[in-house]
Write an enzyme that holds these catalytic residues in place. Structure first.
Site, short mmCIF file in Angstrom:
data_model
loop_
_atom_site.label_atom_id
_atom_site.label_comp_id
_atom_site.label_asym_id
_atom_site.label_seq_id
_atom_site.Cartn_x
_atom_site.Cartn_y
_atom_site.Cartn_z
N ASP A 101 -3.91 6.67 4.83
CA ASP A 101 -3.24 5.38 4.76
C ASP A 101 -1.80 5.62 4.31
O ASP A 101 -1.55 5.94 3.15
CB ASP A 101 -3.98 4.47 3.77
N HIS A 102 -0.86 5.49 5.25
CA HIS A 102 0.53 5.85 4.96
C HIS A 102 1.19 4.88 3.99
O HIS A 102 2.29 5.16 3.47
CB HIS A 102 1.33 5.93 6.26
N ARG A 103 0.56 3.74 3.71
CA ARG A 103 1.10 2.84 2.69
C ARG A 103 0.91 3.43 1.30
O ARG A 103 1.70 3.14 0.38
CB ARG A 103 0.40 1.48 2.75
#
Length: 439
Positions: free
Chosen positions: A411-413
């Protein structure tokens, strides 16, 4: 007094479920602990046990019923010594809702003023007007897009047809009927046009074509999988990182461990060792043992690994809690138990809800590598491909080694690419030097 059996809440978030199957019938004697029915929630199919003794007097909700609210009556049980027929009568709170009471008539004015009321005089109704054809909306003909395309291809005048669809809409069946009745009319001023090539590229849905098919009702589990995976791909910016890992040392260690564990009837799988490796890697790289929560980031100090298990209804992910601190033999024993009960639909909610990261292994199907979809709210999932013999450089020389590809979805967030790369490095190192996991 008859006992009302109600739809149970089989998980903390359950609001409704499907009464998948009754395991008793009216007239059956039951005692505490007997399995009465199978209830399908949005997570799994679970068993509903009796807590009282008695006889099933009446089943109120037939099996296969969807959307049964938690707490809704599903059956009536007669107590000891009670008549089944009497108990089967509708109970007050399960009866159909009473018809609404008529509105009270207005009370006459005690002191009427003016002349007494006169009977209403009927006004002659206006002469009926001819109704416009229901398929017309102003000057526009109501027809489905497919019907319009087929009509154009067959050179059929839509205004000459009577629609059989909702509100008089012209649908494909009307076009087919028109084609079967008479040749298509040619447009004014020229010969009939032949169907264009584009017509053959129209691909109607399965209900509009004659291809044999079966309509299969989706289970609650399949609906939940569809919803959650759609949300994951729509809301989570996935980043994918892949490494190739040499498996020979791990396979050798697994053989030695299984020889030593044979007396305890424990047999380790490659997956058991990979679960341990991922858990250890998450502790080494805590930046990846996280989940995104809006304006917060949850950072976990324990590695609970959700392991994807295929079941007839879809997929479920039982959890190895604290896999970073458990021995591989304990992980193996626990995983076998969880997987067996998952396939039998006997997992408890706490055994498949939660987890800090997931592992999905499709190597047994010969899949070389794949990109798995993150299971929210987790921050990553590790996708494991098949171990296979490949040319591999070892000590600056080209040799044959057993190699597998592993792909982490992050999850790049919540997880930066550099931190994801560190986790993949740690995972690769632990698998290629597996003694470090046992220390």
């Amino acid at each position: 007094m008859p006992i009302e059996l109600k739809m149970p809440a089989l998980s903390p978030t359950m609001e409704e479920g499907t009464l998948a199957k009754w395991l008793v019938k009216e007239g059956d004697d039951v005692k505490s602990g007997d399995i009465l029915a199978e209830i399908e929630t949005d997570k799994a199919t679970m068993e509903f046990e009796a807590v009282d003794e008695g006889k099933i007097a009446k089943i109120l909700v037939p099996e296969g019923t969807d959307g049964v609210k938690v707490g809704a009556p599903i059956a009536i049980m007669a107590g000891e010594g009670e008549s089944v027929d009497a108990s089967a009568a509708p109970m007050p709170d399960t009866a159909a809702p009473a018809a609404p009471k008529p509105a009270p008539e207005p009370k006459p004015d005690a002191t009427p003023k003016g002349p007494p009321p006169q009977a209403p005089v009927e006004t002659p109704a206006a002469p009926p007007q001819p109704a416009a054809p229901p398929r017309q909306e102003g000057d526009r003909i109501k027809a489905s897009p497919l019907a319009k395309r087929l009509a154009q291809a067959q050179n059929i005048d839509l205004s000459s047809l009577k629609g059989s669809g909702p509100g008089g809409r012209i649908i494909r069946a009307d076009i087919d009927a028109a084609v079967g009745k008479a040749p298509a009319a040619a447009p004014t001023g020229g010969p009939a046009a032949a169907p264009t090539l584009g017509t053959h590229l129209v691909t109607p849905g399965p209900m509009e074509q004659a291809i044999p098919h079966e309509a299969i009702k989706l289970s609650n589990i399949r609906k939940t999988i569809a919803r959650r995976l759609t949300e994951s791909k729509q809301q989570i910016p996935h980043i994918y990182l892949t490494v190739d890992i040499q498996l020979d040392a791990l396979l050798k260690l697994r053989g030695e461990l299984n020889a030593g564990l044979a007396a305890r009837n424990v047999k380790l799988s490659v997956n058991d060792l990979l679960i341990k490796a991922l858990a250890q890697a998450l502790i080494e790289v805590p930046e990846c043992n996280v989940s995104f929560a809006g304006d917060q980031l949850f950072k976990y100090s324990r590695a609970d690994i959700s392991v994807a298990v295929s079941i007839p209804a879809g997929l479920i992910t039982p959890i190895i809690v604290g896999a970073d601190t458990k021995s591989v033999s304990a992980i193996s024993t626990e995983m076998k138990d969880l997987a067996a009960r998952a396939r039998d639909g006997k997992l408890q909610p706490q055994e498949y809800q939660g987890g800090t990261a997931s592992l999905s292994n499709m190597g047994m199907y010969g899949i070389k590598n794949f990109e798995a979809v993150i299971n929210p709210p987790q921050g990553m999932i590790m996708a494991i491909g098949a171990g296979e013999k490949r040319p591999y450089v070892i000590n600056d020389s080209l040799q044959i080694a057993t190699v597998m590809s592993a792909t982490g979805s992050f999850d790049h967030r919540a997880i930066d690419g550099a931190d994801g790369a560190k986790l993949m490095q740690a995972f690769k190192r632990l698998v290629e030097n597996p003694l470090g996991m046992l220390a």
